[in-house]
Design a protein around this motif. Sequence first.
Motif, PDB file in Angstrom:
ATOM      1  N   SER A 107      54.501  50.018  34.482  1.00  0.00           N
ATOM      2  CA  SER A 107      53.637  50.777  35.094  1.00  0.00           C
ATOM      3  C   SER A 107      53.457  50.460  36.765  1.00  0.00           C
ATOM      4  O   SER A 107      52.485  50.959  37.466  1.00  0.00           O
ATOM      5  CB  SER A 107      52.430  51.076  34.575  1.00  0.00           C
ATOM      6  N   GLY A 108      54.151  49.371  36.915  1.00  0.00           N
ATOM      7  CA  GLY A 108      54.034  48.742  38.437  1.00  0.00           C
ATOM      8  C   GLY A 108      53.058  47.944  38.705  1.00  0.00           C
ATOM      9  O   GLY A 108      52.516  47.817  39.972  1.00  0.00           O
ATOM     10  N   GLY A 109      52.492  46.885  37.557  1.00  0.00           N
ATOM     11  CA  GLY A 109      51.628  46.288  37.709  1.00  0.00           C
ATOM     12  C   GLY A 109      51.694  44.995  38.948  1.00  0.00           C
ATOM     13  O   GLY A 109      50.575  44.707  39.459  1.00  0.00           O
ATOM     14  N   ARG A 110      52.830  44.571  39.151  1.00  0.00           N
ATOM     15  CA  ARG A 110      52.846  43.646  40.297  1.00  0.00           C
ATOM     16  C   ARG A 110      52.681  44.141  41.548  1.00  0.00           C
ATOM     17  O   ARG A 110      52.347  43.598  42.676  1.00  0.00           O
ATOM     18  CB  ARG A 110      54.455  43.233  40.377  1.00  0.00           C
ATOM     19  N   ARG A 111      52.537  45.330  41.768  1.00  0.00           N
ATOM     20  CA  ARG A 111      52.043  46.125  43.032  1.00  0.00           C
ATOM     21  C   ARG A 111      50.636  46.436  43.183  1.00  0.00           C
ATOM     22  O   ARG A 111      50.147  47.071  44.076  1.00  0.00           O
ATOM     23  CB  ARG A 111      53.027  47.050  43.512  1.00  0.00           C
ATOM     24  N   LYS A 112      49.903  46.567  41.847  1.00  0.00           N
ATOM     25  CA  LYS A 112      48.578  47.026  41.690  1.00  0.00           C
ATOM     26  C   LYS A 112      47.596  46.466  42.270  1.00  0.00           C
ATOM     27  O   LYS A 112      47.530  45.026  42.473  1.00  0.00           O
ATOM     28  CB  LYS A 112      48.270  47.367  40.381  1.00  0.00           C
ATOM     29  N   GLN A 113      46.765  47.071  43.321  1.00  0.00           N
ATOM     30  CA  GLN A 113      45.707  46.444  44.001  1.00  0.00           C
ATOM     31  C   GLN A 113      44.797  45.661  43.163  1.00  0.00           C
ATOM     32  O   GLN A 113      44.445  44.569  43.340  1.00  0.00           O
ATOM     33  CB  GLN A 113      45.203  47.406  44.925  1.00  0.00           C
ATOM     34  N   ALA A 114      44.471  46.180  41.950  1.00  0.00           N
ATOM     35  CA  ALA A 114      43.432  45.360  41.288  1.00  0.00           C
ATOM     36  C   ALA A 114      43.762  44.353  40.791  1.00  0.00           C
ATOM     37  O   ALA A 114      43.153  43.080  40.494  1.00  0.00           O
ATOM     38  CB  ALA A 114      42.909  46.321  40.089  1.00  0.00           C
ATOM     39  N   LEU A 115      45.264  44.341  40.118  1.00  0.00           N
ATOM     40  CA  LEU A 115      45.949  43.164  39.535  1.00  0.00           C
ATOM     41  C   LEU A 115      46.002  41.777  40.500  1.00  0.00           C
ATOM     42  O   LEU A 115      45.939  40.815  40.446  1.00  0.00           O
ATOM     43  CB  LEU A 115      47.104  43.628  38.918  1.00  0.00           C
ATOM     44  N   LEU A 116      46.453  42.245  41.814  1.00  0.00           N
ATOM     45  CA  LEU A 116      46.557  41.294  42.937  1.00  0.00           C
ATOM     46  C   LEU A 116      45.347  40.677  43.320  1.00  0.00           C
ATOM     47  O   LEU A 116      45.222  39.722  43.607  1.00  0.00           O
ATOM     48  CB  LEU A 116      47.529  42.125  44.168  1.00  0.00           C
ATOM     49  N   GLY A 117      44.302  41.670  43.346  1.00  0.00           N
ATOM     50  CA  GLY A 117      43.021  41.178  43.853  1.00  0.00           C
ATOM     51  C   GLY A 117      42.528  40.104  42.787  1.00  0.00           C
ATOM     52  O   GLY A 117      41.934  39.082  43.342  1.00  0.00           O
ATOM     53  N   ASP A 118      42.779  40.685  41.645  1.00  0.00           N
ATOM     54  CA  ASP A 118      42.037  39.552  40.451  1.00  0.00           C
ATOM     55  C   ASP A 118      42.933  38.356  40.390  1.00  0.00           C
ATOM     56  O   ASP A 118      42.363  37.222  40.532  1.00  0.00           O
ATOM     57  CB  ASP A 118      42.114  40.547  39.401  1.00  0.00           C
ATOM     58  N   GLY A 119      44.184  38.582  40.509  1.00  0.00           N
ATOM     59  CA  GLY A 119      44.993  37.420  40.568  1.00  0.00           C
ATOM     60  C   GLY A 119      44.861  36.337  41.784  1.00  0.00           C
ATOM     61  O   GLY A 119      44.732  35.002  41.515  1.00  0.00           O
ATOM     62  N   ILE A 120      44.597  36.679  42.897  1.00  0.00           N
ATOM     63  CA  ILE A 120      44.280  36.012  44.021  1.00  0.00           C
ATOM     64  C   ILE A 120      42.843  35.017  43.729  1.00  0.00           C
ATOM     65  O   ILE A 120      42.868  33.934  44.221  1.00  0.00           O
ATOM     66  CB  ILE A 120      44.293  36.381  45.437  1.00  0.00           C
ATOM     67  N   GLU A 121      41.961  35.700  43.187  1.00  0.00           N
ATOM     68  CA  GLU A 121      40.533  35.142  42.867  1.00  0.00           C
ATOM     69  C   GLU A 121      40.850  34.121  41.751  1.00  0.00           C
ATOM     70  O   GLU A 121      40.323  32.967  41.659  1.00  0.00           O
ATOM     71  CB  GLU A 121      39.606  36.208  42.349  1.00  0.00           C
ATOM     72  N   ALA A 122      41.691  34.400  40.705  1.00  0.00           N
ATOM     73  CA  ALA A 122      42.048  33.372  39.801  1.00  0.00           C
ATOM     74  C   ALA A 122      42.814  32.510  40.301  1.00  0.00           C
ATOM     75  O   ALA A 122      42.488  31.155  39.890  1.00  0.00           O
ATOM     76  CB  ALA A 122      42.967  34.065  38.709  1.00  0.00           C
ATOM     77  N   VAL A 123      43.655  32.576  41.002  1.00  0.00           N
ATOM     78  CA  VAL A 123      44.226  31.348  41.685  1.00  0.00           C
ATOM     79  C   VAL A 123      43.368  30.460  42.449  1.00  0.00           C
ATOM     80  O   VAL A 123      43.339  29.331  42.540  1.00  0.00           O
ATOM     81  CB  VAL A 123      45.382  31.937  42.701  1.00  0.00           C
ATOM     82  N   ILE A 124      42.344  30.956  43.122  1.00  0.00           N
ATOM     83  CA  ILE A 124      41.428  30.553  44.006  1.00  0.00           C
ATOM     84  C   ILE A 124      40.538  29.423  43.144  1.00  0.00           C
ATOM     85  O   ILE A 124      40.334  28.170  43.484  1.00  0.00           O
ATOM     86  CB  ILE A 124      40.485  31.333  44.817  1.00  0.00           C
ATOM     87  N   ALA A 125      40.375  29.956  41.816  1.00  0.00           N
ATOM     88  CA  ALA A 125      39.584  29.301  41.030  1.00  0.00           C
ATOM     89  C   ALA A 125      40.417  28.012  40.196  1.00  0.00           C
ATOM     90  O   ALA A 125      39.736  26.957  40.220  1.00  0.00           O
ATOM     91  CB  ALA A 125      39.053  30.061  39.754  1.00  0.00           C
ATOM     92  N   ALA A 126      41.612  28.137  40.074  1.00  0.00           N
ATOM     93  CA  ALA A 126      42.439  27.372  39.861  1.00  0.00           C
ATOM     94  C   ALA A 126      42.635  26.227  40.645  1.00  0.00           C
ATOM     95  O   ALA A 126      42.378  24.962  40.444  1.00  0.00           O
ATOM     96  CB  ALA A 126      43.880  28.009  39.435  1.00  0.00           C
TER      97      ALA A 126
END
Length: 228
Positions: A107-126
């Motif tokens: 479904s194009g998850g690599r381009r989804k705004q919500a997944l990308l936004g959540d992902g960068i927040e997770a990376v910040i926590a890491a």
Amino acid sequence: MKLSAELKSFQDRLGHVFARPDLLAQAVTHASMSSANRDDNQRLEFLGDRVLGLVMAEALLALDKAAAEGQLAPRFNALVRKETCADVAREIDLGAVLRLGRSEMLSGGRRKQALLGDGIEAVIAAVYLDAGFEVAKALILNLWGTRIHEVEEDARDAKTALQEWAQARGLPPPAYVEVARSGPDHAPVFTIAAQLETGESQQATAGSKRQAEQAAAGNLLSELEKTS
């Protein structure tokens, strides 16, 4: 744990080499790929959102020492909202290393705004868990770059952004209601509520109606992004 070549390349783009590579692996693992032996990034996202918020609050206070809360709130919201986080994620091509389940992949998850936004927040926590607050802070300030200095112009138009959000969903323009007024006549303080026909509402307080309306609009936009 050894990182894949893709994640090693991502470390270079990110600007941080992990002492605990497992944290990075978890940060890029979406819930659609979680299992008994593989943690997803939802808990990290929760933490990263708070780390990002603290860094941005500190940065805005340092940048404009005379700004009132009603001026700072829409600037803050503009910097931490999902659209901005997703933009940052795209700049370092986070989507390329996200671990997604088959349905999200198709479904194009690599381009989804919500997944990308959540992902960068997770990376910040890491990064925060790997190396501490000051390292995470430096990384955030570097990734967000000129956005922090340019945010006043973007945040000033929160009312327009909220109206466009409503119109895109077939709703009438938001209403702005004066909830309270305090202070002397020469220096009044206004509390304004931004309201949608569907019932959503957020308030803000500032030294002018215009500033309070903008801040309330920014607060409501931020709340809508969290629930969408």
